[in-house]
Design an enzyme around this catalytic site. Structure first.
Site, PDB file in Angstrom:
ATOM      1  CD1 TRP A 100      -2.611  -2.102   1.955  1.00  8.89           C
ATOM      2  CD2 TRP A 100      -2.789  -1.069   0.219  1.00  8.89           C
ATOM      3  NE1 TRP A 100      -2.506  -3.016   1.973  1.00  8.89           N
ATOM      4  CE2 TRP A 100      -4.020  -2.652   0.150  1.00  8.89           C
ATOM      5  CE3 TRP A 100      -3.456  -0.646  -0.577  1.00  8.89           C
ATOM      6  CZ2 TRP A 100      -4.258  -3.060  -0.316  1.00  8.89           C
ATOM      7  CZ3 TRP A 100      -4.470  -1.091  -2.221  1.00  8.89           C
ATOM      8  CH2 TRP A 100      -4.855  -2.497  -1.660  1.00  8.89           C
ATOM      9  CG  ASP A 167      -3.011   4.343   3.711  1.00  7.56           C
ATOM     10  OD1 ASP A 167      -4.036   4.063   4.876  1.00  7.56           O
ATOM     11  OD2 ASP A 167      -2.561   3.904   3.184  1.00  7.56           O
ATOM     12  CE  LYS A 191      -8.321  -2.719   4.228  1.00  9.59           C
ATOM     13  NZ  LYS A 191      -7.459  -2.857   3.791  1.00  9.59           N
TER      14      LYS A 191
HETATM   15  C1  PLP Z   1      -6.840  -1.712   1.706  1.00  9.77           C
HETATM   16  C2  PLP Z   1      -5.696  -0.471   2.502  1.00  9.77           C
HETATM   17  C3  PLP Z   1      -5.786   0.351   1.392  1.00  9.77           C
HETATM   18  C4  PLP Z   1      -7.018   0.405   0.029  1.00  9.77           C
HETATM   19  O1  PLP Z   1      -7.952   0.713   0.688  1.00  9.77           O
HETATM   20  P1  PLP Z   1      -9.247   0.628  -0.956  1.00  9.77           P
HETATM   21  O2  PLP Z   1     -10.135   1.804  -0.015  1.00  9.77           O
HETATM   22  O3  PLP Z   1      -9.479  -0.341  -0.820  1.00  9.77           O
HETATM   23  O4  PLP Z   1      -8.666   1.762  -1.771  1.00  9.77           O
HETATM   24  C5  PLP Z   1      -4.520   1.361   1.799  1.00  9.77           C
HETATM   25  N1  PLP Z   1      -3.950   1.429   2.321  1.00  9.77           N
HETATM   26  C6  PLP Z   1      -3.517   0.948   3.261  1.00  9.77           C
HETATM   27  C7  PLP Z   1      -2.816   0.502   4.608  1.00  9.77           C
HETATM   28  C8  PLP Z   1      -4.997  -0.435   3.149  1.00  9.77           C
HETATM   29  O5  PLP Z   1      -5.144  -1.886   4.726  1.00  9.77           O
END
Ligand code: PLP
Length: 355
Positions: A100, A167, A191
């Protein structure tokens, strides 16, 4: 009961599913579904306002920050933060701690120069690089607080001179964070916050209007901030369920409570991984994620046996990501410690029978 260790979309409290399902039929006693009313109705505006204020309350977000619920998931967030945080240098520092993080870095490359100042790619992302420093020519530092795939987590955040952008998709609301250390925090909902379809952005208001490039309307945080997260139709159901989940978190004791529960769950599982001769963790011990525990069987020949044992115990979602192999047990907020105990018991049983 199914023990849901899915990495995402993830487990949410049963009480949240129940209330959400009722609102699909009859929301607020309107005789209408939450998904068939105007997002401009007082009833839905109240949902959006409560969701934003719960984020502020739970994370102790300072007044000079704003909170938005936008579409596009964290993946659009990679580009959104790039557009909103790029400054005159047009150069940003990124820490590459996994798939990611790498995707986020790639998006900045569309606008400026991505400087990967630290990386753990050399050991398949099994650790967190330390001693992070930024230069005067970096517009900001971007990193990923919890690496969902690799199973690593920053226990201590970098302390740098550049503005920090994070993020936090897979560990937001799982532990205390000092929001004022960051210019932007963003996270996809699915998540640890709610269903897929929305992402939360927490950012300092004074970053708005500072970009050195022209931002497409929908990617400009200012567009959405001006309209209280209602510039266009928001993902109403995803925001509603996220709000219910944040209410659940608050009612149970907030971040302080969940952080200690999450620590107990992680300790329980990692203790078994370390003491059971049939298992081994895939990451450096000090960088282990409390959300996503990644581990391998030491005897590959036992794979089928172990797989059928955990399936028989009603465990779901622990198959590892293909890039790491083995197993990944995701222990998001709503996963009860009893589910972790069931997994640990299966691991113990495997060792007793075959160790
Ligand atoms: C799952 C995830 C993403 C991507 O998320 P989406 O909402 O599917 O775009 C980005 N960063 C991290 C740390 C993730 O676990």
């Amino acid at each position: 009961m199914v023990h849901n260790f899915s990495a995402g979309p993830c487990i949410l409290p049963q009480s949240v599913f129940k209330e959400a399902s009722e609102a699909l039929i009859n929301f607020d006693d309107l005789g209408l579904s939450i998904i068939e009313i105007s997002h401009r109705s007082a009833n839905f505006v109240a949902v959006m306002e409560e969701a934003r204020s719960l984020v502020k309350e739970l994370l102790h977000v300072p007044d000079e920050y704003d909170v938005l619920f936008l579409q596009g998931g964290a993946s659009l967030g990679f580009l959104t933060v790039a557009y909103n945080m790029i400054r005159e240098n047009k150069k940003a520092a990124y820490i590459n701690t996994g798939a990611w993080a790498k995707k986020a870095a790639k998006e900045f490359g569309q606008l400026g120069e991505t400087d990967i100042i630290a990386s753990s790619e050399d050991r398949n992302y099994s650790y967190i690089p330390k001693s992070i420093e930024t230069g005067d020519d970096h517009d900001f530092l971007h990193f990923t607080s919890n690496n969902t795939i690799a199973g690593t987590q920053f226990k201590q955040f970098p302390n740098v001179s550049a503005p920090m952008v994070c993020d936090m998709s897979s560990d937001i609301f799982s532990r205390k964070v000092n929001v004022s250390d960051f210019d932007v925090i963003y996270a996809g909902a699915q998540k640890n916050m709610g269903p897929a379809g929305t992402a939360v952005y927490i950012f300092k208001k004074d970053i708005l209007g500072q970009s050195s490039v022209k931002i497409p309307t929908m990617l400009d945080l200012n567009t959405h901030a001006q309209k209280d997260s209602m510039f266009n139709t928001p993902p109403v159901f995803a925001v509603y369920v996220s709000m219910l989940n944040l209410r659940w978190l608050k009612q149970n004791g907030g971040i302080e409570w969940i952080e200690s529960v999450n620590q107990q769950k992680a300790d329980l599982l990692y203790n078994e991984i370390d003491n059971n001769p049939l298992f081994t963790g895939t990451t450096d011990v000090e960088d282990r994620s409390n959300m996503n525990a990644t581990f391998l069987l030491t005897e590959e020949a036992l794979t089928d046996t172990f797989n059928s044992m955990w399936a028989d115990a009603n465990i779901s979602g622990i198959k590892g990501h293909r890039s790491v192999g083995g197993y990944r047990a995701s222990m998001y907020n709503a996963l009860p410690i009893e589910s972790v105990q069931v997994l640990v018991d299966v691991m113990k049983e495997l060792a007793q029978k075959h160790g």
